[in-house]
Enzyme design. Structure first.
Site, PDB file in Angstrom:
ATOM      1  NE  ARG A 177      -0.492  -0.509   4.981  1.00 11.19           N
ATOM      2  CZ  ARG A 177      -1.109  -0.945   6.088  1.00 11.19           C
ATOM      3  NH1 ARG A 177      -2.355  -1.360   6.021  1.00 11.19           N
ATOM      4  NH2 ARG A 177      -0.483  -0.962   7.239  1.00 11.19           N
ATOM      5  CD  GLU A 178       4.678   1.134   3.598  1.00 13.15           C
ATOM      6  OE1 GLU A 178       5.871   1.178   3.265  1.00 13.15           O
ATOM      7  OE2 GLU A 178       4.296   0.663   4.691  1.00 13.15           O
ATOM      8  NE  ARG A 248       7.090  -6.175  12.345  1.00  8.98           N
ATOM      9  CZ  ARG A 248       7.109  -4.975  11.783  1.00  8.98           C
ATOM     10  NH1 ARG A 248       7.892  -4.748  10.733  1.00  8.98           N
ATOM     11  NH2 ARG A 248       6.374  -3.987  12.269  1.00  8.98           N
ATOM     12  CB  SER A 301       4.977   5.521   2.532  1.00  9.08           C
ATOM     13  OG  SER A 301       3.718   6.100   2.752  1.00  9.08           O
ATOM     14  CE1 TYR A 352       6.128  -2.371  15.920  1.00  9.46           C
ATOM     15  CE2 TYR A 352       5.489  -0.096  15.556  1.00  9.46           C
ATOM     16  CZ  TYR A 352       5.623  -1.384  15.097  1.00  9.46           C
ATOM     17  OH  TYR A 352       5.279  -1.681  13.808  1.00  9.46           O
ATOM     18  CD  GLU A 375       8.112   4.176   7.760  1.00 10.19           C
ATOM     19  OE1 GLU A 375       7.251   4.462   6.911  1.00 10.19           O
ATOM     20  OE2 GLU A 375       8.262   3.032   8.229  1.00 10.19           O
TER      21      GLU A 375
HETATM   22 ZN   LIG Z   1       6.255  -0.038   5.246  1.00 15.38          ZN
END
Ligand SMILES: [Zn+2]
Ligand SMILES: *[C@@H]1O[C@H](CO)[C@@H](O)[C@H](O)[C@H]1NC(C)=O
Ligand SMILES: *[C@@H]1O[C@H](CO)[C@@H](O)[C@H](O)[C@H]1NC(C)=O
Ligand SMILES: *[C@@H]1O[C@H](CO)[C@@H](O)[C@H](O)[C@H]1NC(C)=O
Length: 409
Positions: A177-178, A248, A301, A352, A375
């Site tokens: 989605r970025e 991840r 993003s 985090y 980002e």
């Molecule tokens: Zn991302």
């Protein structure tokens, strides 16, 4: 490896699947005025599959919440005395780009940064640029995605291959989605090529390598079915939930913090480290070239952050001062254009703790000295198309500043 051009026909979404509707969804912007709110949000991100975290930083969360759970969520925020604002989704949010819009798109290079493109339009642009600068550009395949799409790599160098050079590696688009990541990287590619003589001294010692779209399957899915899809499109037999979070799935302390082993989670880390073809493609390139790669930027993003390691722990990396200084210089270079300011630090401290990111693995496992997650600017994933060129221009200055520091090593 020669790049295999896949001719992707735009599949009309009505043929196979309905477009995911975000009707009635709301965007909550929550201020973390005390530690308990922040802790609750971290817990929620780990456990909830109904609440989608767009941003989770120490100070603030931005989450998208489906109509069914809004009342319960608001009660919970009330109990925590958490101040929040609600924004409805704007008209175009959650709506996939239509095919007709795609067909109207200009194929000209000059118009490329006026709008967002489908995967095939991105490949067309990459080939066009390679054809315009055959002396300097080589297009490679980094590997193939779960659904068999090529992950293109753009190599820029002078005087061909006959000298071993350091490598600056910049990738983006690991999260479907970025959208802004891919044109931002391609803008830098086009600017460098248009001004190649100004880069002679950098290119004497450094090869530039750009991977503008690491997750082409997730990206296409955001154009056809679900605008806010984040993961790749790995399908698991007998499981309803699809996809692994590529960021991840890298192998340093994989699965230890801020990631999930629930297939339905947005931060599902996969069955094993490097289980995904997209992650494997990146690993192969960086491992095989590990002694030469001095810079890794993983562009995401949104939020205007430069994160350096570590993500998996709040402990400081041994070269924290250097990492911070170089990012500060990049941030200063970016601010010259229109004053955009980035926040700099480790993601474990500013957001985090989360393990399995590329930045940690590149730095901690491969010893690549300059390793960051970027980002880009924005208040959400739907960055207006008139911003593409501006974000491209300002970020270009920052990327160049990072690249200049490769000669330190
Ligand atoms: Zn991302
Ligand atoms: C699409 O939506 C229609 C009408 O809501 C429904 O009948 C159909 O089963 C849906 N198709 C899929 C593939 O979900
Ligand atoms: C969080 O808020 C503090 C205090 O207002 C501010 O100094 C800091 O820059 C903020 N951090 C981020 C990541 O926005
Ligand atoms: C190593 O980097 C070069 C670019 O300098 C690239 O052409 C090559 O494919 C990389 N090696 C592997 C195994 O990915």
């Amino acid at each position: 490896m020669r790049l295999n051009l896949m001719l992707l026909i735009c599949v009309g979404v009505t043929v196979s699947q309905n477009v995911t509707s975000y009707h009635g969804f709301k965007k909550y912007i929550i201020d973390h005025t005390n530690e308990n709110i922040y802790k609750y949000m971290i817990e929620l991100q780990m456990t909830s599959t109904n609440i989608d975290f767009w941003l989770l930083s120490k100070n603030q969360s931005i989450v998208s919440v489906s109509p069914e759970v809004q009342a319960v969520f608001e009660d919970r925020l009330g109990a925590l005395e958490a101040p929040y604002d609600i924004e409805p989704f704007s008209d175009n949010e959650g709506v996939c780009e239509s095919d007709s819009e795609y067909r109207r798109s200009t194929r000209q290079t000059s118009g490329f940064f006026k709008r967002f493109h489908r995967y095939s339009g991105i490949l067309d642009y990459i080939y066009a640029i390679a054809a315009s600068y055959p002396k300097y550009v080589k297009i490679e395949s980094l590997g193939y995605s779960n659904e068999g799409r090529v992950i293109p790599g753009i190599s820029i160098s002078i005087n061909g291959n006959h000298r071993e050079r350091k490598i600056a590696y910049i990738q983006g688009g690991a999260h479907g989605r970025e959208w802004i990541c891919t044109p931002t990287i391609l803008y830098t590619v086009s600017e460098i090529l248009a001004n190649i003589h100004a880069f002679r001294s950098i290119l004497q010692n450094t090869r530039l390598y750009f991977v503008p779209l690491v997750n082409p399957d997730g990206y296409e899915y955001t154009h056809t079915v679900d605008r806010f899809w984040r993961k790749n499109r790995h399908r698991f037999p007998g499981r309803q939930c699809v996809g692994v979070d590529i960021n991840r799935n890298f192998g340093l302390y994989w699965g230890s913090r801020g990631s999930s082993n629930n297939h339905c989670s947005e931060i599902f880390n996969g069955l094993t480290p490097f289980s995904e073809p997209e992650t494997q493609a990146v690993r192969t390139f960086l491992e095989k070239n590990r002694s030469r790669v001095k810079l890794v930027l993983d562009v995401h993003s949104f939020g205007k952050f430069f994160f350096y390691p570590y993500g998996y722990t709040k402990a400081s990396p041994p070269t924290k001062h250097l990492l911070h200084t170089v990012a500060q210089r990049a941030s200063n270079a970016i601010s010259n254009y229109r004053g955009t300011r980035y926040t700099i630090g480790s993601s474990s401290n500013l957001l985090y703790e989360a393990s399995g990111g590329l930045d940690d693995w590149a730095y901690g496992s491969l010893g690549i000295p300059l390793s960051y997650t970027v980002e880009l600017p924005g208040n959400g994933f739907s960055v207006p198309s008139h911003e593409i060129l501006h974000i491209g221009r300002e970020t270009y200055a920052g990327f160049i500043e990072f690249i200049r520091h490769v000669t330190l090593f």
